[in-house]
Design a protein around this motif. Structure first.
Motif, PDB file in Angstrom:
ATOM      1  N   LEU A 231      -1.828  -2.800  -0.862  1.00 25.79           N
ATOM      2  CA  LEU A 231      -2.183  -2.309  -2.192  1.00 25.79           C
ATOM      3  C   LEU A 231      -3.652  -2.573  -2.525  1.00 25.79           C
ATOM      4  O   LEU A 231      -4.224  -1.902  -3.399  1.00 25.79           O
ATOM      5  CB  LEU A 231      -1.296  -2.970  -3.250  1.00 25.79           C
ATOM      6  CG  LEU A 231       0.190  -2.614  -3.223  1.00 25.79           C
ATOM      7  CD1 LEU A 231       0.950  -3.431  -4.266  1.00 25.79           C
ATOM      8  CD2 LEU A 231       0.405  -1.125  -3.482  1.00 25.79           C
ATOM      9  N   SER A 232      -4.257  -3.520  -1.831  1.00 25.13           N
ATOM     10  CA  SER A 232      -5.652  -3.886  -2.095  1.00 25.13           C
ATOM     11  C   SER A 232      -6.625  -3.234  -1.122  1.00 25.13           C
ATOM     12  O   SER A 232      -7.838  -3.472  -1.206  1.00 25.13           O
ATOM     13  CB  SER A 232      -5.816  -5.413  -2.005  1.00 25.13           C
ATOM     14  OG  SER A 232      -4.892  -6.084  -2.832  1.00 25.13           O
ATOM     15  N   SER A 233      -6.120  -2.417  -0.231  1.00 26.47           N
ATOM     16  CA  SER A 233      -6.966  -1.858   0.828  1.00 26.47           C
ATOM     17  C   SER A 233      -8.115  -1.009   0.296  1.00 26.47           C
ATOM     18  O   SER A 233      -9.183  -0.934   0.918  1.00 26.47           O
ATOM     19  CB  SER A 233      -6.113  -1.011   1.785  1.00 26.47           C
ATOM     20  OG  SER A 233      -5.182  -1.818   2.459  1.00 26.47           O
ATOM     21  N   ALA A 234      -7.928  -0.377  -0.843  1.00 25.50           N
ATOM     22  CA  ALA A 234      -8.986   0.474  -1.401  1.00 25.50           C
ATOM     23  C   ALA A 234     -10.245  -0.325  -1.695  1.00 25.50           C
ATOM     24  O   ALA A 234     -11.355   0.236  -1.691  1.00 25.50           O
ATOM     25  CB  ALA A 234      -8.495   1.161  -2.676  1.00 25.50           C
ATOM     26  N   PHE A 235     -10.097  -1.607  -1.948  1.00 23.80           N
ATOM     27  CA  PHE A 235     -11.283  -2.452  -2.124  1.00 23.80           C
ATOM     28  C   PHE A 235     -11.610  -3.230  -0.856  1.00 23.80           C
ATOM     29  O   PHE A 235     -12.771  -3.290  -0.446  1.00 23.80           O
ATOM     30  CB  PHE A 235     -11.085  -3.439  -3.280  1.00 23.80           C
ATOM     31  CG  PHE A 235     -12.233  -4.410  -3.406  1.00 23.80           C
ATOM     32  CD1 PHE A 235     -13.412  -4.016  -3.995  1.00 23.80           C
ATOM     33  CD2 PHE A 235     -12.132  -5.693  -2.881  1.00 23.80           C
ATOM     34  CE1 PHE A 235     -14.490  -4.887  -4.076  1.00 23.80           C
ATOM     35  CE2 PHE A 235     -13.196  -6.579  -2.962  1.00 23.80           C
ATOM     36  CZ  PHE A 235     -14.387  -6.172  -3.568  1.00 23.80           C
ATOM     37  N   LEU A 236     -10.612  -3.824  -0.217  1.00 22.55           N
ATOM     38  CA  LEU A 236     -10.863  -4.737   0.897  1.00 22.55           C
ATOM     39  C   LEU A 236     -11.499  -4.047   2.095  1.00 22.55           C
ATOM     40  O   LEU A 236     -12.413  -4.598   2.727  1.00 22.55           O
ATOM     41  CB  LEU A 236      -9.555  -5.410   1.319  1.00 22.55           C
ATOM     42  CG  LEU A 236      -8.924  -6.368   0.305  1.00 22.55           C
ATOM     43  CD1 LEU A 236      -7.596  -6.895   0.831  1.00 22.55           C
ATOM     44  CD2 LEU A 236      -9.875  -7.521  -0.013  1.00 22.55           C
ATOM     45  N   ALA A 511     -13.867   4.439   3.698  1.00 25.39           N
ATOM     46  CA  ALA A 511     -13.617   4.061   2.306  1.00 25.39           C
ATOM     47  C   ALA A 511     -12.712   5.083   1.619  1.00 25.39           C
ATOM     48  O   ALA A 511     -11.796   4.723   0.875  1.00 25.39           O
ATOM     49  CB  ALA A 511     -14.940   3.940   1.551  1.00 25.39           C
ATOM     50  N   ILE A 512     -12.960   6.359   1.872  1.00 26.40           N
ATOM     51  CA  ILE A 512     -12.122   7.411   1.286  1.00 26.40           C
ATOM     52  C   ILE A 512     -10.699   7.328   1.830  1.00 26.40           C
ATOM     53  O   ILE A 512      -9.718   7.433   1.076  1.00 26.40           O
ATOM     54  CB  ILE A 512     -12.735   8.803   1.578  1.00 26.40           C
ATOM     55  CG1 ILE A 512     -14.070   8.942   0.848  1.00 26.40           C
ATOM     56  CG2 ILE A 512     -11.781   9.915   1.162  1.00 26.40           C
ATOM     57  CD1 ILE A 512     -14.856  10.180   1.242  1.00 26.40           C
ATOM     58  N   LEU A 513     -10.584   7.109   3.140  1.00 19.42           N
ATOM     59  CA  LEU A 513      -9.258   6.990   3.756  1.00 19.42           C
ATOM     60  C   LEU A 513      -8.500   5.803   3.175  1.00 19.42           C
ATOM     61  O   LEU A 513      -7.279   5.879   2.928  1.00 19.42           O
ATOM     62  CB  LEU A 513      -9.413   6.831   5.270  1.00 19.42           C
ATOM     63  CG  LEU A 513      -8.113   6.785   6.088  1.00 19.42           C
ATOM     64  CD1 LEU A 513      -7.348   8.101   5.955  1.00 19.42           C
ATOM     65  CD2 LEU A 513      -8.431   6.498   7.558  1.00 19.42           C
ATOM     66  N   SER A 514      -9.205   4.699   2.918  1.00 15.96           N
ATOM     67  CA  SER A 514      -8.544   3.506   2.368  1.00 15.96           C
ATOM     68  C   SER A 514      -8.003   3.781   0.965  1.00 15.96           C
ATOM     69  O   SER A 514      -6.970   3.240   0.574  1.00 15.96           O
ATOM     70  CB  SER A 514      -9.523   2.330   2.335  1.00 15.96           C
ATOM     71  OG  SER A 514     -10.555   2.527   1.392  1.00 15.96           O
ATOM     72  N   ARG A 515      -8.685   4.637   0.202  1.00 17.15           N
ATOM     73  CA  ARG A 515      -8.187   4.999  -1.136  1.00 17.15           C
ATOM     74  C   ARG A 515      -6.869   5.771  -1.025  1.00 17.15           C
ATOM     75  O   ARG A 515      -5.919   5.502  -1.773  1.00 17.15           O
ATOM     76  CB  ARG A 515      -9.218   5.856  -1.874  1.00 17.15           C
ATOM     77  CG  ARG A 515     -10.398   5.091  -2.430  1.00 17.15           C
ATOM     78  CD  ARG A 515     -11.249   6.003  -3.285  1.00 17.15           C
ATOM     79  NE  ARG A 515     -12.380   5.282  -3.871  1.00 17.15           N
ATOM     80  CZ  ARG A 515     -13.252   5.832  -4.690  1.00 17.15           C
ATOM     81  NH1 ARG A 515     -13.139   7.115  -5.031  1.00 17.15           N
ATOM     82  NH2 ARG A 515     -14.260   5.121  -5.183  1.00 17.15           N
ATOM     83  N   TYR A 516      -6.836   6.724  -0.111  1.00 18.98           N
ATOM     84  CA  TYR A 516      -5.592   7.488   0.067  1.00 18.98           C
ATOM     85  C   TYR A 516      -4.465   6.579   0.553  1.00 18.98           C
ATOM     86  O   TYR A 516      -3.312   6.701   0.114  1.00 18.98           O
ATOM     87  CB  TYR A 516      -5.815   8.638   1.058  1.00 18.98           C
ATOM     88  CG  TYR A 516      -6.573   9.797   0.466  1.00 18.98           C
ATOM     89  CD1 TYR A 516      -6.014  10.587  -0.531  1.00 18.98           C
ATOM     90  CD2 TYR A 516      -7.857  10.112   0.918  1.00 18.98           C
ATOM     91  CE1 TYR A 516      -6.715  11.663  -1.075  1.00 18.98           C
ATOM     92  CE2 TYR A 516      -8.566  11.175   0.376  1.00 18.98           C
ATOM     93  CZ  TYR A 516      -7.986  11.953  -0.623  1.00 18.98           C
ATOM     94  OH  TYR A 516      -8.683  13.002  -1.165  1.00 18.98           O
ATOM     95  N   PHE A 517      -4.805   5.688   1.482  1.00 20.28           N
ATOM     96  CA  PHE A 517      -3.810   4.748   2.011  1.00 20.28           C
ATOM     97  C   PHE A 517      -3.232   3.896   0.882  1.00 20.28           C
ATOM     98  O   PHE A 517      -2.003   3.733   0.764  1.00 20.28           O
ATOM     99  CB  PHE A 517      -4.471   3.870   3.077  1.00 20.28           C
ATOM    100  CG  PHE A 517      -3.561   2.839   3.669  1.00 20.28           C
ATOM    101  CD1 PHE A 517      -2.629   3.171   4.641  1.00 20.28           C
ATOM    102  CD2 PHE A 517      -3.635   1.511   3.266  1.00 20.28           C
ATOM    103  CE1 PHE A 517      -1.787   2.211   5.190  1.00 20.28           C
ATOM    104  CE2 PHE A 517      -2.804   0.544   3.803  1.00 20.28           C
ATOM    105  CZ  PHE A 517      -1.877   0.898   4.776  1.00 20.28           C
ATOM    106  N   THR A 518      -4.120   3.365   0.045  1.00 16.16           N
ATOM    107  CA  THR A 518      -3.667   2.550  -1.079  1.00 16.16           C
ATOM    108  C   THR A 518      -2.866   3.378  -2.069  1.00 16.16           C
ATOM    109  O   THR A 518      -1.850   2.915  -2.606  1.00 16.16           O
ATOM    110  CB  THR A 518      -4.882   1.918  -1.795  1.00 16.16           C
ATOM    111  OG1 THR A 518      -5.523   1.014  -0.899  1.00 16.16           O
ATOM    112  CG2 THR A 518      -4.446   1.154  -3.037  1.00 16.16           C
ATOM    113  N   GLY A 519      -3.308   4.613  -2.313  1.00 13.29           N
ATOM    114  CA  GLY A 519      -2.585   5.490  -3.235  1.00 13.29           C
ATOM    115  C   GLY A 519      -1.147   5.717  -2.802  1.00 13.29           C
ATOM    116  O   GLY A 519      -0.225   5.691  -3.639  1.00 13.29           O
ATOM    117  N   VAL A 520      -0.949   5.902  -1.504  1.00 16.14           N
ATOM    118  CA  VAL A 520       0.409   6.095  -0.976  1.00 16.14           C
ATOM    119  C   VAL A 520       1.241   4.839  -1.206  1.00 16.14           C
ATOM    120  O   VAL A 520       2.400   4.907  -1.641  1.00 16.14           O
ATOM    121  CB  VAL A 520       0.354   6.445   0.524  1.00 16.14           C
ATOM    122  CG1 VAL A 520       1.754   6.392   1.140  1.00 16.14           C
ATOM    123  CG2 VAL A 520      -0.263   7.820   0.731  1.00 16.14           C
TER     124      VAL A 520
END
Length: 542
Positions: A231-236, A511-520
């Motif tokens: 859940l924190s991947s979008a930042f980490l 960074a963009i991919l991490s946002r999608y990953f976290t969104g899922v």
């Protein structure tokens, strides 16, 4: 409406009133004091710099206009409401104060419902909420240190406490509570995350022997940890990507020193917020809790109280800090940071002394304590303001934006550039080896340089702007590659004649991919919580 619900509504209204009283000194002064060694301007710059955060990791309008990528290194999601207030009111001072009111009321609400979940006692929950929210160290974070990230983290520490309670003692199937608390902490203040992780490890090691269903509880801790990371991947992930890409100037390590015990007691009794202690209120709380130790019925209550005492002693020279100097523990910077967790544990224990009984004495004691808290809080703020009046800059609605935008922070700058501070501070440009004075201007998204290359060949332009992954450069509207100069700044090649160089940023593909990953994962987590709650409602209706 049941009596219990009416009492809870009264508590919610009382907490709203107390939140107003707590934050009122910020409003009635007509401005805020800023000390050079404190973080007021740093965090005000962060708020302004969120203008373009969804499209770019860099805002050129803040931090002395040299493209510091603060948003990739310092969590910003939970302070975004402060920017929304600023965008709505167009008044940075008012937005700053309103945001702290919102944070204070949220701290009280979260504390109340956390304690109620553990003890099922409205009186105890209300007292804990007020003790914790009015604690001296939290107040110092807001009114003295202006440590916005750490102040907001106080909202989530009780959630983490509840999560640990459920996983160690209560219903281990509620592992998601710890996940929620830790995830929100990641998006708020990384140092608090590290401290919380250490305390969780201490709790596990100290209590594991006494657990029932050990493997299931340990698995629930693991599940909570993994879900928090996802859940924190979008930042980490962007944070780690930028850190690994180049050497950066990280926040300074400090030599860790505890103060002498006698000095600590003296500072506590003086209730001087600038001394960063637990304060007079919780010190009295320790004495009262010891005298009423029979009210700490359960072993976990005694454990929490003991942990609070140990943390307080760790802020003194009794604890051997010297062997930990120059280790990762030095990231703590100041041992008095431990007072955030000490305040949580000691407020928890003190509140247990206010269990209800049928005589009026207990009610009168609660009311008297609230009045004492209000008087103590306001006198502390008055003393602090008097102390700061001659040494601090007074920020009001007329100068606050300008001072915030021109605040210069070297944290997370490219490491090599720190050894050439005059280049950044004086906006020095080089064309090959000669200093030039081109025209340059900037807005939130772009930094633009206009210059004349009088040579007949291409030349290298060194620009006093930091360079990170994701930097985009156009020369005369044609995309080109940039590189690091020997000064750690941005360097590009310009052709003969007049040139316009535009620098801007895009989030990297990772960074963009991490946002999608976290969104899922956020969607899956919300769906899971919905299923859990639906099952709970069905069970209760049967």
């Amino acid at each position: 409406m049941s009596v219990r619900k009416r009492k809870i509504i009264v508590c919610l209204l009382l907490m709203l009133l107390l939140s107003i009283i707590y934050i009122l000194p910020l409003f009635i002064n007509g401005g805020i004091f800023h000390n050079e060694r404190q973080d007021t301007l740093f965090h005000l710059s962060r708020i302004i710099g969120l203008e373009n955060v969804w499209s770019s990791p860099v805002n050129f309008n803040v931090y002395f206009n040299h493209g510091t990528m603060m948003n990739n290194f310092y969590p910003w999601l939970t302070i975004y409401p402060a920017y929304l207030l600023y965008n709505f009111t167009n008044n940075l001072l008012l937005s700053y104060c309103l945001y702290y009111f919102f944070v204070t009321y949220t701290t009280m609400l979260v504390s109340f419902f956390v304690m109620y979940s553990i003890k099922k006692n409205i009186n105890v929950a209300l007292v804990f909420s007020i003790l914790y929210s009015f604690s001296a160290y939290r107040t110092a974070d807001i009114f003295q240190r202006a440590a916005l990230g750490e102040a907001v983290s106080f909202v989530f520490l009780p959630i983490i406490l509840l999560g640990c309670y459920e996983l160690c003692i209560g219903n281990y199937k509620k592992w998601y509570i710890l996940t929620i608390g830790m995830t929100l902490l990641v998006y708020t203040h990384l140092l608090s995350v590290a401290m919380a992780a250490v305390f969780i490890a201490i709790v596990i090691l100290s209590t594991f022997y006494f657990w029932k269903e050990k493997l299931l509880r340990l698995y629930s801790f693991f599940l909570s940890t993994i879900t928090t990371v996802f859940l924190s991947s979008a930042f980490l992930i962007p944070f780690l990507e930028q850190q690994l890409a180049q050497d950066l100037k990280m926040p300074t390590w400090r030599e860790l020193n505890g103060r002498p015990l006698g000095n600590l007691v003296n500072d506590i009794l003086n209730n001087d917020l600038s001394s960063y202690t637990i304060g007079l209120l919780l010190f009295f709380g320790i004495i009262i809790t010891i005298l009423n130790n029979h009210l700490l019925i359960y072993n976990y209550d005694k454990f929490i109280f003991g942990l609070g005492i140990i943390l307080l002693l760790c802020t003194t020279d009794i604890f051997p800090w010297k062997p930990l100097i120059n280790t990762f523990v030095s990231n703590l910077q100041f041992v008095w940071r431990l007072n955030a967790f000490a305040s949580l544990f000691l407020a928890y224990s003190f509140s247990l002394c206010f269990k209800p009984n049928k005589n009026d004495y207990k009610i009168r004691s609660i009311v008297s304590m609230f009045l004492f808290i209000i008087v103590l809080h306001n006198s502390s703020i008055i003393n602090l303001n008097n102390k700061n009046e001659d040494t601090a800059v007074f920020l009001n609605s007329h100068n606050i934006v300008e001072k915030a935008k021109t605040s210069n922070s070297k944290d997370y700058a490219t490491l090599k550039s720190v050894t050439y501070p005059e280049l950044i501070e004086n906006n020095i440009f080089y064309l090959n080896d000669k200093i030039i004075e081109p025209d340059f201007y900037y807005n939130d998204d772009h930094y633009i340089v206009q210059l004349e290359n009088n040579s007949s060949v291409n030349q290298d332009l060194k620009i006093p702007v930091y360079r990170y992954l994701g930097q985009q450069v156009r020369v005369n509207n044609e995309k080109t590659n940039s590189r690091h100069s020997e000064f750690g700044t941005t360097e590009v090649t310009v052709p003969p004649g007049g040139s316009t160089v535009k620098i801007y940023y895009k989030y990297t593909n990772l960074a963009i991919l991490s946002r999608y990953f976290t969104g899922v994962w956020v969607a899956l987590f919300i769906f899971y919580l919905g299923v859990v709650q639906n099952k709970k409602i069905k069970r209760e209706s049967q």
